[in-house]
Design an enzyme around this catalytic site. Structure first.
Site, PDB file in Angstrom:
ATOM      1  N   ASP A 171       9.878   6.779  11.963  1.00  0.00           N
ATOM      2  CA  ASP A 171       8.755   6.565  12.877  1.00  0.00           C
ATOM      3  C   ASP A 171       9.186   5.640  14.018  1.00  0.00           C
ATOM      4  O   ASP A 171       9.900   4.660  13.804  1.00  0.00           O
ATOM      5  CB  ASP A 171       7.575   5.959  12.113  1.00  0.00           C
ATOM      6  CG  ASP A 171       6.260   6.077  12.870  1.00  0.00           C
ATOM      7  OD1 ASP A 171       5.382   6.834  12.425  1.00  0.00           O
ATOM      8  OD2 ASP A 171       6.118   5.410  13.925  1.00  0.00           O
ATOM      9  N   ASN A 206      -2.798  11.202   7.306  1.00  0.00           N
ATOM     10  CA  ASN A 206      -4.038  10.924   8.029  1.00  0.00           C
ATOM     11  C   ASN A 206      -4.608  12.232   8.565  1.00  0.00           C
ATOM     12  O   ASN A 206      -3.875  13.042   9.128  1.00  0.00           O
ATOM     13  CB  ASN A 206      -3.765   9.967   9.190  1.00  0.00           C
ATOM     14  CG  ASN A 206      -3.330   8.591   8.716  1.00  0.00           C
ATOM     15  OD1 ASN A 206      -3.839   8.082   7.717  1.00  0.00           O
ATOM     16  ND2 ASN A 206      -2.379   7.988   9.409  1.00  0.00           N
ATOM     17  N   VAL A 239      -1.188  12.371  16.115  1.00  0.00           N
ATOM     18  CA  VAL A 239      -0.327  13.523  16.426  1.00  0.00           C
ATOM     19  C   VAL A 239      -0.825  14.689  15.585  1.00  0.00           C
ATOM     20  O   VAL A 239      -0.855  14.608  14.346  1.00  0.00           O
ATOM     21  CB  VAL A 239       1.156  13.225  16.120  1.00  0.00           C
ATOM     22  CG1 VAL A 239       2.004  14.465  16.407  1.00  0.00           C
ATOM     23  CG2 VAL A 239       1.657  12.036  16.949  1.00  0.00           C
ATOM     24  N   HIS A 276       1.771  15.557   9.197  1.00  0.00           N
ATOM     25  CA  HIS A 276       2.938  14.751   8.829  1.00  0.00           C
ATOM     26  C   HIS A 276       2.576  13.823   7.681  1.00  0.00           C
ATOM     27  O   HIS A 276       1.478  13.287   7.620  1.00  0.00           O
ATOM     28  CB  HIS A 276       3.454  13.943  10.022  1.00  0.00           C
ATOM     29  CG  HIS A 276       2.385  13.217  10.778  1.00  0.00           C
ATOM     30  ND1 HIS A 276       1.554  13.845  11.681  1.00  0.00           N
ATOM     31  CD2 HIS A 276       1.989  11.925  10.744  1.00  0.00           C
ATOM     32  CE1 HIS A 276       0.706  12.973  12.177  1.00  0.00           C
ATOM     33  NE2 HIS A 276       0.936  11.793  11.614  1.00  0.00           N
TER      34      HIS A 276
HETATM   35  P1  5GP Z   1      -0.745   9.457  12.770  1.00  0.00           P
HETATM   36  O1  5GP Z   1      -1.450   8.263  13.346  1.00  0.00           O
HETATM   37  O2  5GP Z   1      -1.025  10.729  13.548  1.00  0.00           O
HETATM   38  O3  5GP Z   1      -0.946   9.638  11.297  1.00  0.00           O
HETATM   39  O4  5GP Z   1       0.810   9.156  12.911  1.00  0.00           O
HETATM   40  C1  5GP Z   1       1.553   9.489  14.032  1.00  0.00           C
HETATM   41  C2  5GP Z   1       2.830   8.697  13.938  1.00  0.00           C
HETATM   42  O5  5GP Z   1       3.766   9.244  14.860  1.00  0.00           O
HETATM   43  C3  5GP Z   1       2.657   7.215  14.289  1.00  0.00           C
HETATM   44  O6  5GP Z   1       3.071   6.416  13.177  1.00  0.00           O
HETATM   45  C4  5GP Z   1       3.566   7.033  15.500  1.00  0.00           C
HETATM   46  O7  5GP Z   1       4.217   5.782  15.525  1.00  0.00           O
HETATM   47  C5  5GP Z   1       4.528   8.194  15.373  1.00  0.00           C
HETATM   48  N1  5GP Z   1       5.079   8.654  16.634  1.00  0.00           N
HETATM   49  C6  5GP Z   1       4.384   8.895  17.777  1.00  0.00           C
HETATM   50  N2  5GP Z   1       5.225   9.310  18.742  1.00  0.00           N
HETATM   51  C7  5GP Z   1       6.471   9.330  18.193  1.00  0.00           C
HETATM   52  C8  5GP Z   1       7.757   9.676  18.700  1.00  0.00           C
HETATM   53  O8  5GP Z   1       7.928  10.059  19.856  1.00  0.00           O
HETATM   54  N3  5GP Z   1       8.803   9.563  17.835  1.00  0.00           N
HETATM   55  C9  5GP Z   1       8.661   9.153  16.541  1.00  0.00           C
HETATM   56  N4  5GP Z   1       9.746   9.088  15.790  1.00  0.00           N
HETATM   57  N5  5GP Z   1       7.447   8.829  16.033  1.00  0.00           N
HETATM   58  C10 5GP Z   1       6.380   8.917  16.842  1.00  0.00           C
END
Ligand code: 5GP
Ligand code: ZN
Length: 114
Positions: A30, A87, A96, A100
């Site tokens: 992440d 989530n 996103v 995931h």
């Molecule tokens: P969510 O909040 O949708 O469950 O998690 C999305 C995750 O994607 C977050 O923990 C965020 O830090 C990660 N994330 C967002 N953009 C990027 C990126 O460009 N690269 C990586 N490796 N992680 C990302």
């Protein structure tokens, strides 16, 4: 999907810090880690949210979980413990919209989660 951040990682348009890959699953660190180990495990196939899974995805979700357990071993947190989280939508804080699995480890976790 061409406008999906995680699909761009699957296609190679963006290069993540990959820790595991097979024919169905990609896992990478992440960008904003919430624990010493914070890996995202994604299916290579685009699925927006947990709500969009159906019976045909059952094997794929199993592969994601098995990949997470394997990465936890590889990263040395399996014995002490770790957490996996998916989530789904706004109340859970999904940002996103390509499903995931968060794999978090390397520190004690609190319960209930915030
Ligand atoms: P969510 O909040 O949708 O469950 O998690 C999305 C995750 O994607 C977050 O923990 C965020 O830090 C990660 N994330 C967002 N953009 C990027 C990126 O460009 N690269 C990586 N490796 N992680 C990302
Ligand atoms: Zn996608």
């Amino acid at each position: 999907m061409t406008d999906c951040l995680f699909c761009k990682m699957v296609s190679g348009e963006i290069t993540p810090d990959t820790v595991y890959e097979d024919d169905h699953v990609l896992a990478f660190r992440d960008i904003n880690p919430q624990a010493p180990l914070h890996v995202l495990v994604i299916p290579k196939q685009h699925v927006a949210t947990l709500n969009d899974l159906d019976e045909d995805h059952a094997g794929l979700v199993g592969k994601m979980m098995l990949a997470a357990a394997s990465i936890a071993q590889q990263e040395g947190v399996a014995e002490k413990g770790y957490r996996t989280v998916i989530n789904c939508n706004a109340d859970a804080g999904q940002t996103v919209f390509h499903i995931h699995l968060h794999l978090l480890g390397g520190r004690p976790m609190h319960w209930p989660p915030g």
